[in-house]
Design an enzyme around this catalytic site. Structure first.
Site: not given
Ligand code: E4P
Length: 221
Positions: A89
């Site tokens: 990522k």
């Molecule tokens: C996605 O890959 C993220 O890790 C995730 O959806 C981030 O959002 P959240 O932690 O607020 O749910």
């Protein structure tokens, strides 16, 4: 549509693989911190759970490198070398996009995270994103209208034949999962609790209780 679990908790992931046949895992710095384990240790434990399958684990580079594509590339190469299941990522920033295009030439798959606009998505696809992660829940928490956002990303992808998979992220409830599926999204990622809630319905429980009453009053043979 594929279901990914957004978590770095090994027990949750193991359960979701076994009971829900989830297709992959996404992690982020918050999940890793909640696990209470060092970053490299926890991502390798998660990688081991899916070793030998084609299920991916998205692991995040240091957010501090958002403006330094060379640092993102260096870290992504190190992370990708740890497991064939890892997708790395990086942020939907100018430098994240540039890093993605360099890594694609090495065969390293990138998940462009923190995407909040269709034009960010378009640039991620142009630069070779393997996954694109639009954050639906964060937009809605910020009172932004998300109508048409996923549909636009899918239309852009299909209009120009990009090979990016649209991974709808920060999903908070079953309605958003359904909307993602109806929009043609490739993947959603949601927390353990969101899936648990989404797979249940109070009328199902109520109906079971009603049927049980009749069942118990009826001879079996
Ligand atoms: C996605 O890959 C993220 O890790 C995730 O959806 C981030 O959002 P959240 O932690 O607020 O749910």
């Amino acid at each position: 549509m594929k279901f990914f679990l957004d978590s770095a908790l090994v027990d949750e992931i193991r359960y979701a693989l076994e009971m829900w046949d989830i297709d992959g895992i996404t992690t982020n710095p918050r999940h890793v911190q909640v696990s209470g384990k060092p970053f490299l240790r926890v991502i390798q434990e998660i990688g081991a759970l899916v070793a030998g399958t084609n299920k991916t684990v998205s692991v995040q580079t240091n957010p501090a490198s958002y403006n330094d594509y060379q640092a993102i590339v260096t870290e992504a190469r190190k992370l990708a070398a740890l497991s064939p299941n890892f997708v790395v990522k990086m942020p939907s920033t100018e430098h994240g996009f540039k890093a993605c295009s360099i890594l694609k030439q090495d065969g390293i798959r990138a998940n462009l995270t923190l995407c909040f606009s269709a034009v960010q998505g378009l640039q991620a696809m142009r630069m070779g994103a393997f996954y694109l992660s639009p954050f639906i829940g964060w937009k809605e928490s910020n009172a932004e209208d998300t109508d048409g956002f996923i549909e636009d990303l899918i239309a852009i992808r299909d209009n120009y034949d990009f090979d990016t998979e649209v991974l709808v992220a920060a999903v908070r409830n079953g309605r958003q999962i359904t909307h993602a599926a109806a929009s043609g999204a490739d993947i959603v990622t949601a927390s353990f609790a969101v899936y648990q809630d989404a797979f249940a319905h109070p009328y199902t429980d109520m109906g079971l209780a009603k049927f049980q009453e009749f069942w118990d009053k009826t001879p079996y043979e």
